[in-house]
Design a protein around this motif. Structure first.
Motif, short mmCIF file in Angstrom:
data_model
loop_
_atom_site.label_atom_id
_atom_site.label_comp_id
_atom_site.label_asym_id
_atom_site.label_seq_id
_atom_site.Cartn_x
_atom_site.Cartn_y
_atom_site.Cartn_z
N LEU A 82 0.83 -1.21 0.00
CA LEU A 82 0.00 0.00 0.00
C LEU A 82 0.86 1.25 0.00
O LEU A 82 0.60 2.22 -0.74
CB LEU A 82 -0.92 -0.02 1.23
CG LEU A 82 -1.80 1.21 1.43
CD1 LEU A 82 -2.78 1.37 0.27
CD2 LEU A 82 -2.57 1.10 2.75
N THR A 110 2.46 1.58 -3.43
CA THR A 110 1.47 1.98 -4.44
C THR A 110 1.13 3.45 -4.30
O THR A 110 1.04 4.19 -5.30
CB THR A 110 0.20 1.12 -4.29
OG1 THR A 110 0.54 -0.26 -4.43
CG2 THR A 110 -0.83 1.50 -5.35
N MET A 151 -5.12 0.97 -4.98
CA MET A 151 -4.81 1.44 -3.63
C MET A 151 -5.98 1.20 -2.69
O MET A 151 -5.81 0.81 -1.53
CB MET A 151 -4.45 2.93 -3.67
CG MET A 151 -3.86 3.45 -2.37
SD MET A 151 -3.08 5.06 -2.62
CE MET A 151 -4.50 6.05 -3.09
N LEU A 202 -6.06 -2.50 -1.86
CA LEU A 202 -5.00 -2.81 -0.89
C LEU A 202 -5.37 -2.32 0.51
O LEU A 202 -5.07 -2.99 1.51
CB LEU A 202 -3.68 -2.18 -1.33
CG LEU A 202 -2.89 -2.95 -2.39
CD1 LEU A 202 -1.72 -2.12 -2.91
CD2 LEU A 202 -2.38 -4.27 -1.81
N LEU A 203 -6.00 -1.16 0.59
CA LEU A 203 -6.45 -0.66 1.89
C LEU A 203 -7.41 -1.63 2.56
O LEU A 203 -7.29 -1.93 3.76
CB LEU A 203 -7.16 0.70 1.71
CG LEU A 203 -6.33 1.97 1.90
CD1 LEU A 203 -7.15 3.19 1.52
CD2 LEU A 203 -5.85 2.09 3.34
N THR A 226 -5.52 -5.07 3.41
CA THR A 226 -4.59 -4.90 4.54
C THR A 226 -5.36 -4.68 5.83
O THR A 226 -5.01 -5.25 6.89
CB THR A 226 -3.66 -3.70 4.28
OG1 THR A 226 -2.99 -3.89 3.03
CG2 THR A 226 -2.64 -3.56 5.39
#
Length: 720
Positions: free
Chosen positions: A124, A127, A150, A153-154, A157
């Motif tokens: 993240l 990116t 992004m 990924l947020l 994660t």
């Protein structure tokens, strides 16, 4: 302003590049990274700061999707997007660094959810950094594609972070179907896999899993549970009172070592009881529930847990009149539902001297609800079985150690739903059991101690192919068994002037040997206990059971205390703390001793302030001793009191100090035990006595709770 922004962004871009390189170095260092204590403090702030990059990066990711036609508005959007991305990436870098520091602490595994959370955070960051640096080169959907990546990924994660912190499926739990324990027939259920492990998975695994082994303890499987954690073994087989698992469960909710931590789902009383009895029964990871005798507490708890929700209602029985059920309960007979709001009822009888068959006949109005009857040890006779056959909803009938001879067992074959029958301890003969062949649902008969030989048992079993005959242990005369401990008949542990102590043993011909001086009894030199023993002073009895051809029993210890004077009232000036409030002031003078289960409601506990109580005698008494009955359990943070004071006199407002005692310091390894402290002083006429008992102010350095306050427990005051 433009130049200032460009200069600011140039400095920020340089910091971002350095941060990316440092994060990569931290990731590659892995286990070789040693984190100093001051950085551990920064690491523990990871949950606090992680929300800042989330908000900033979301804004930076969403803005490119906002349509704008005005060139000035587009320029403003691009500038704000750049600022959000730079600030978001920088704060993400700080957050990732803190998370990497935190992951190096004990209790976190490099594998599983933490691995994906760690690398997801790094991806993240990279990116977001790439999107910031390439924002002017990417056009249209190139920019938006990076933004969408992004956002994904947020979410990923964050999901793995929630798994590490809160356990599996934390994020989606509100929108996924509630977990329903699989319904396992009790005859097939495994004790650990189907009863114990689901409790641990539901209430403990969020903190004690391979990815987040808090305290170095993982409960994922038996191997990891047996390995324990950094504070030692999780449990001691056969000894729940000394097992760390039970100690942490019983700590006050406010205690930082209480498990589960405050704010997380707590174990129910039934779940705690299951763990307690599982450890008490040997904490075995194999074996089936059906291997336990039906009267065993763990069997009953497991059966209740394995019953599917609403299982009792599936019998489709009419509910009984609650007032009638209450009316039929007395001191010698208890009738109660098998579960809350359930229609099926259970009946238990007590005190054979008060029993007559009329107490069974009185329950005929409940014959459509009674599914269990426990008449063991009652003087039930052969002619009474015709009456029992009228309770046609019975599933369980316990006639163990009654006066039946088996002549009328055929009456019980009329019960259409009878599943389990106990005739243990009766003179029932092998041939008489055959009368039960017509019982349509019978699947288990308990026949131990009936005198039926193993040969006859095999013959009977062949005629009952669908019924399990439980005959217990049959000795071949080769092994030498160990006697169980002697039993105390007396129920009162406190006496006024004297008492006749009576001990017994259930095995005929057993010799009981004892000591009263604190020494261990032996089978040769210790005195033999006869019919009774007269006690005139406070006494600790230690006893063993002995018989030729048997191994000596484990020693048992009983404490009896003399209290010559009974106060007319006791008033607590300071109130007990936490859940250890007993029955208030009455706890100190109810002649009931607390047990090793310090949550039994018979103890008063003090930790942050002393016990202060005022005792009143309506008529002045010549007092020369006050005894304090206390408890010691170091693993549960329960220590002997630090100091005891006794004040007395005839004027409530003018008491004098009779005795002040500072007690010896606790030693590492002191066993779990009740302790009585005697405060002796010159005889004094008193109408009022003030008691002060100060808990330990500073736990020794060898204890895990070093420096903190220790608990002081008390269950009784004795006056002589």
């Amino acid at each position: 302003m433009n130049q200032h922004s460009t200069k600011w962004q140039s400095i920020g871009g340089s910091l971002l590049l350095a941060s990316n390189i440092f994060v990569l170095v931290l990731l590659l260092a892995g286990d070789r990274l040693a984190v100093p204590s001051w950085l551990q403090v920064a690491g523990r702030m990871h949950p606090l700061v992680l929300h800042f990059p989330i908000v900033l990066l979301l804004i930076g990711a969403v803005l490119p999707f906002v349509p704008m036609r005005n060139p000035e508005a587009v320029a403003w959007r691009n500038q704000v997007t750049a600022v959000m991305l730079l600030l978001g990436a920088l704060s993400a870098a700080v957050t990732v660094m803190m998370g990497l520091f935190l992951s190096r602490e004990e209790g976190y595994s490099a594998e599983g959810p933490l691995f994906w959370h760690k690398w997801g955070g790094a991806l993240l960051l990279w990116t977001a950094s790439a999107l910031y640096w390439l924002r002017n080169s990417l056009k249209g959907w190139g920019n938006r594609g990076f933004s969408l990546g992004m956002i994904v990924l947020l979410m990923v994660t964050g999901h793995f972070g929630a798994v590490v912190t809160h356990g599996e499926n934390f994020v989606l739990a509100p929108v996924t179907p509630a977990f329903v324990r699989p319904v396992v027939p009790i005859d097939q259920a495994e004790l650990f896999a189907h009863v114990v492990q689901p409790i641990l998975e539901e209430k403990c695994m969020s903190c004690h899993n391979p990815g987040k082994a808090k305290g170095g303890l993982s409960m994922k499987d038996s191997v990891q549970m047996l390995a324990g954690g950094k504070t030692g073994e999780l449990f001691i087989s056969g000894d729940p009172a000394a097992s760390l698992l039970m100690l942490r469960l019983h700590l006050p909710d406010a205690d930082k070592k209480h498990m589960p931590p405050a704010g997380k789902p707590q174990l129910t009383e039934a779940e705690i009881a299951i763990l307690h009895h599982w450890i008490q029964n040997g904490a075995k990871f194999d074996g089936k529930v059906k291997s336990l005798p039906p009267q065993d507490t763990l069997y009953q708890l497991a059966a209740a847990r394995l019953t599917p929700p609403g299982g009792a209602e599936q019998l489709d029985l009419p509910h009984a009149d609650e007032k009638l059920v209450a009316k039929l309960n007395n001191n010698y007979r208890v009738v109660y539902p098998v579960a809350l709001y359930a229609a099926p009822l259970v009946a238990n009888w007590y005190n054979r001297d008060k029993f007559d068959i009329g107490s069974v006949k009185e329950l005929l109005p409940l014959k459509d609800q009674l599914t269990e009857m426990h008449l063991q040890k009652m003087p039930v006779k052969d002619e009474d079985l015709a009456l029992l056959a009228q309770f046609r909803e019975l599933r369980v009938l316990n006639l163990g150690f009654t006066q039946i001879t088996g002549k009328t067992l055929g009456e019980l074959a009329k019960l259409p739903h009878l599943q389990r029958l106990s005739v243990a301890g009766t003179p029932v003969a092998a041939q008489q059991l055959l009368a039960l062949k017509k019982a349509p649902k019978l699947d288990k008969i308990y026949t131990w101690n009936t005198g039926i030989s193993s040969t006859d048992m095999q013959k009977i079993q062949s005629t009952f192919p669908g019924v399990e005959l439980v005959n217990g242990f049959i000795s071949d005369g080769q092994e030498q068994l160990k006697l169980n401990q002697p039993e105390i008949v007396n129920t009162a542990a406190i006496f006024k002037n004297d008492m006749q102590l009576i001990m017994k043993h259930r095995v005929k011909g057993v010799e009981i040997r004892y000591t009263t001086d604190g020494s261990a009894p032996d089978s040769v030199n210790s005195p033999v206990f006869k019919d009774s023993l007269r006690l005139t002073e406070s006494t600790v009895i230690r006893a063993i059971a002995c018989k030729k051809g048997w191994n000596v029993s484990d020693p048992v210890q009983y404490s009896f205390s003399k209290s010559t004077y009974r106060p007319d009232s006791i008033t607590l000036i300071s109130q007990p703390e936490g859940q250890y409030t007993g029955n208030g002031a009455k706890t100190l003078n109810d002649a009931e001793k607390g047990t090793f289960n310090y949550s039994d409601g018979k103890w008063l506990g003090y930790v942050n302030h002393p016990l202060e109580a005022v005792v009143r005698f309506e008529k002045a008494v010549p007092l020369k001793q006050v005894s304090f009955s206390t408890f010691r359990h170091q693993d549960a943070y329960i220590f002997p009191p630090e100091q005891i004071e006794v004040w007395g006199g005839t004027d409530k407002n003018n008491l004098r100090l009779l005795r002040k005692t500072s007690l010896p310091a606790a030693k590492q390894g002191d066993p779990v035990a009740p302790i009585t402290y005697n405060c002796d002083f010159p005889e004094a006429e008193v109408s009022y006595v003030k008691i002060v008992m100060k808990p330990l102010g500073k736990i020794p350095v060898w204890h895990p709770g070093k420096g903190g306050h220790g608990w002081a427990f008390i269950d009784e005051l004795m006056f002589n």
